[in-house]
Design an enzyme around this catalytic site. Structure first.
Site, PDB file in Angstrom:
ATOM      1  N   HIS A  72       1.120  -8.751   2.338  1.00 11.14           N
ATOM      2  CA  HIS A  72       0.351  -7.575   2.739  1.00 11.14           C
ATOM      3  C   HIS A  72      -0.749  -7.881   3.761  1.00 11.14           C
ATOM      4  O   HIS A  72      -0.871  -7.202   4.775  1.00 11.14           O
ATOM      5  CB  HIS A  72      -0.273  -6.894   1.522  1.00 11.14           C
ATOM      6  CG  HIS A  72      -0.987  -5.630   1.871  1.00 11.14           C
ATOM      7  ND1 HIS A  72      -0.325  -4.522   2.377  1.00 11.14           N
ATOM      8  CD2 HIS A  72      -2.305  -5.280   1.801  1.00 11.14           C
ATOM      9  CE1 HIS A  72      -1.206  -3.559   2.607  1.00 11.14           C
ATOM     10  NE2 HIS A  72      -2.415  -3.987   2.265  1.00 11.14           N
ATOM     11  N   HIS A 118     -10.360  -5.813   8.863  1.00  8.89           N
ATOM     12  CA  HIS A 118      -9.718  -6.839   8.023  1.00  8.89           C
ATOM     13  C   HIS A 118      -9.471  -8.143   8.781  1.00  8.89           C
ATOM     14  O   HIS A 118      -8.555  -8.897   8.436  1.00  8.89           O
ATOM     15  CB  HIS A 118      -8.400  -6.323   7.443  1.00  8.89           C
ATOM     16  CG  HIS A 118      -8.544  -5.057   6.645  1.00  8.89           C
ATOM     17  ND1 HIS A 118      -9.402  -4.958   5.572  1.00  8.89           N
ATOM     18  CD2 HIS A 118      -7.938  -3.840   6.772  1.00  8.89           C
ATOM     19  CE1 HIS A 118      -9.312  -3.732   5.066  1.00  8.89           C
ATOM     20  NE2 HIS A 118      -8.452  -3.035   5.772  1.00  8.89           N
ATOM     21  N   ASP A 172       0.837  -1.193   0.000  1.00  9.12           N
ATOM     22  CA  ASP A 172       0.000   0.000   0.000  1.00  9.12           C
ATOM     23  C   ASP A 172       0.877   1.249   0.000  1.00  9.12           C
ATOM     24  O   ASP A 172       1.285   1.746   1.048  1.00  9.12           O
ATOM     25  CB  ASP A 172      -0.983   0.007   1.167  1.00  9.12           C
ATOM     26  CG  ASP A 172      -2.178  -0.912   0.913  1.00  9.12           C
ATOM     27  OD1 ASP A 172      -2.234  -1.535  -0.161  1.00  9.12           O
ATOM     28  OD2 ASP A 172      -3.050  -0.997   1.795  1.00  9.12           O
ATOM     29  N   HIS A 194      -1.858  -3.716   5.806  1.00  5.68           N
ATOM     30  CA  HIS A 194      -3.299  -3.827   5.597  1.00  5.68           C
ATOM     31  C   HIS A 194      -4.126  -3.299   6.768  1.00  5.68           C
ATOM     32  O   HIS A 194      -5.042  -2.505   6.575  1.00  5.68           O
ATOM     33  CB  HIS A 194      -3.675  -5.271   5.280  1.00  5.68           C
ATOM     34  CG  HIS A 194      -4.975  -5.425   4.552  1.00  5.68           C
ATOM     35  ND1 HIS A 194      -5.379  -4.559   3.559  1.00  5.68           N
ATOM     36  CD2 HIS A 194      -5.973  -6.341   4.674  1.00  5.68           C
ATOM     37  CE1 HIS A 194      -6.547  -4.940   3.091  1.00  5.68           C
ATOM     38  NE2 HIS A 194      -6.939  -6.014   3.742  1.00  5.68           N
TER      39      HIS A 194
END
Length: 467
Positions: free
Chosen positions: A316, A326, A194, A353
């Site tokens: 990730h 998540h 990211d 993440h």
């Protein structure tokens, strides 16, 4: 009366035991500031006609004697794709021997955006542990930078990695990057995915990739970043005519994936000093017999712990995470590969993440089968420690919703922005520290002396360790 006293004693004893065995949920309260993105005009192009910009480097071979130097120019003039480099010398009377390397050049279109010219020059055969100066640009727009190659691959060469994830380009991101840069000991960055968060803008505004490249240049032009791709790199938008996933990321941030036998830049490995680093892709197929599955199976067999005792995996999406954000998104990949990592005695698994920080115990969840019904994380001396470090400061803000109570596999967790350092000392010991943005760099909010799983598989103890 004896029965009552015994009951009270039992309750107190169990409470004390639970406290001793529990992990730590930090009581630190991060300042309630939104993650405000820095505007595009914060990062204008450098002065000069056709000046190179967004300069960054990564490892260009498998063992650290190569580097990929990348930069962008608005026009593809003669000489704009050439990098000049030489060994930095201390004797001003000696004229350094300068060499040149030609870059491959490409550009890409994305919706209504056309990129500048992206230049990527791979230089191989460099000397180990040596400072190099390099220049890109032409005429009066030449810009100069430098980097230092790692020591020769070996079990007892000290090396310090920075660890960052989910950075983005907010004011908090700026704090994270410059907080890391304030420590002169960082030599390369392990980046858990990211990057620019361009996809959080209408039509995945590609100008945010350019501004992120300019934002990162003061660090990324001087030390290599080992990138994993996150979900914000996917950029799959068929409704605006963009059906090819990872298009901007792969154009801008190449790596030497072929050197490790990979067929994709989304999963690969490098060896750097005392570490063998494996990068996986959470958002590419990894089921049985897929290319990533087949590659990882063979790659783990190639690891030579006598040469690179520290085995690190970057992916990730976390496999272990006690945040409601998540939660368990990495579960299918964990089920597929966790037993391989345990059998290979991986030391660390780094992920992003989740926009908070968390460190696990050495645990695994690989005992399940149809007959015994066991399926719960348990302490395992052969298992890696899992670090979730998606706390770079991105536009989506902090993930401040941890599950309660804290699960036994979670050793330390905190909803703050920050970065980490991994100071590998030798084949047996490495000091790991996590630094929240609000503290001075020497302060470690979380620290642990790691013991290598191959050479010294003893149980670690968290504590206030001198950094």
């Amino acid at each position: 009366m004896k029965i009552i006293n015994l009951f009270i004693f039992s309750v107190v004893f169990l409470s004390i035991t639970n406290i001793i065995n529990a992990g730590i949920t930090s009581e630190y309260v991060r300042q309630a500031e939104p993650s405000i993105e820095m505007p595009l005009e914060t990062f204008p192009p450098p002065a000069g006609y056709n000046a190179p910009e967004q300069v960054h480097i990564t490892q260009g071979d498998h063992n650290g004697r190569g580097v990929i130097i990348s930069w962008v120019t608005p026009i593809n003039l003669d000489g704009a794709n050439v990098v000049t480099y030489w060994i930095a010398g201390n004797d001003s009377d000696v004229i350094p021997a300068k060499k040149k390397a030609q870059a491959s050049t490409k550009s890409y279109r994305f919706y209504d955006y056309t990129s500048g010219f992206l230049h990527h020059a791979t230089i191989k055969g460099l000397e180990y542990d040596t400072k190099y100066i390099y220049e890109v640009g032409t005429d009066r727009s030449v810009r100069q930078f430098h980097f230092t190659t790692p020591p020769k691959v070996g079990p007892d060469v000290p090396y310090t990695f920075g660890i960052i994830g989910d950075l983005g380009q907010t004011y908090a991101s700026n704090e994270t990057l410059y907080h890391y840069m304030s420590n002169p000991k960082g030599q390369a960055v392990l980046f858990a995915g990211d990057l620019s968060y361009a996809d959080d803008h209408p039509n995945h505004d590609q100008r945010k990739w350019d501004s992120w490249g300019r934002f990162m240049e003061p660090c990324a032009a001087y030390q290599p970043f080992i990138f994993a791709a996150g979900n914000h790199e996917i950029d799959f938008v068929p409704n605006i005519g963009e059906p090819h996933a990872f298009k901007p990321y792969e154009h801008r941030y190449p790596n030497a994936y072929k050197a490790s036998g990979s067929t994709s830049p989304l999963w690969y490995s490098v060896r750097r000093g005392p570490a063998h680093i494996i990068v996986l892709s959470s958002y590419s197929a990894y089921d049985k017999y897929t290319p990533q599955y087949m590659w990882l199976e063979q790659e783990l067999k190639k690891v030579n712990r006598e040469e690179t005792p520290w085995l690190i995996v970057i992916v990730h999406s976390p496999w272990y995470n006690s945040n409601n954000y998540h939660y368990m998104e990495g579960e299918s990949m964990r089920v597929m590969f966790e037993s391989w990592l345990v059998n290979s005695k991986v030391d660390l698994v780094l992920s992003g993440h989740v926009h908070a920080y968390e460190r696990s115990e050495r645990i695994s969840n690989v005992k399940y089968n149809i007959t015994n019904g066991l399926s719960t994380p348990a302490k395992d001396p052969n298992a890696p420690i899992y670090i979730t470090i998606g706390d770079g400061g991105n536009i989506e803000g902090i993930a401040n919703s941890f599950t309660d109570p804290q699960p036994s596999y979670s050793a330390y967790r905190e909803a703050s922005f920050g970065h980490a350092l991994l100071k590998i000392k030798n084949r047996t010991h490495a000091l790991y520290t996590w630094h929240r943005n609000q503290d001075n760099e020497p302060v470690a909010a979380d620290s642990i002396m790691l013991y290598n799983r191959h050479f010294f598989p003893m149980e670690e103890v968290s504590g206030n360790i001198s950094v």
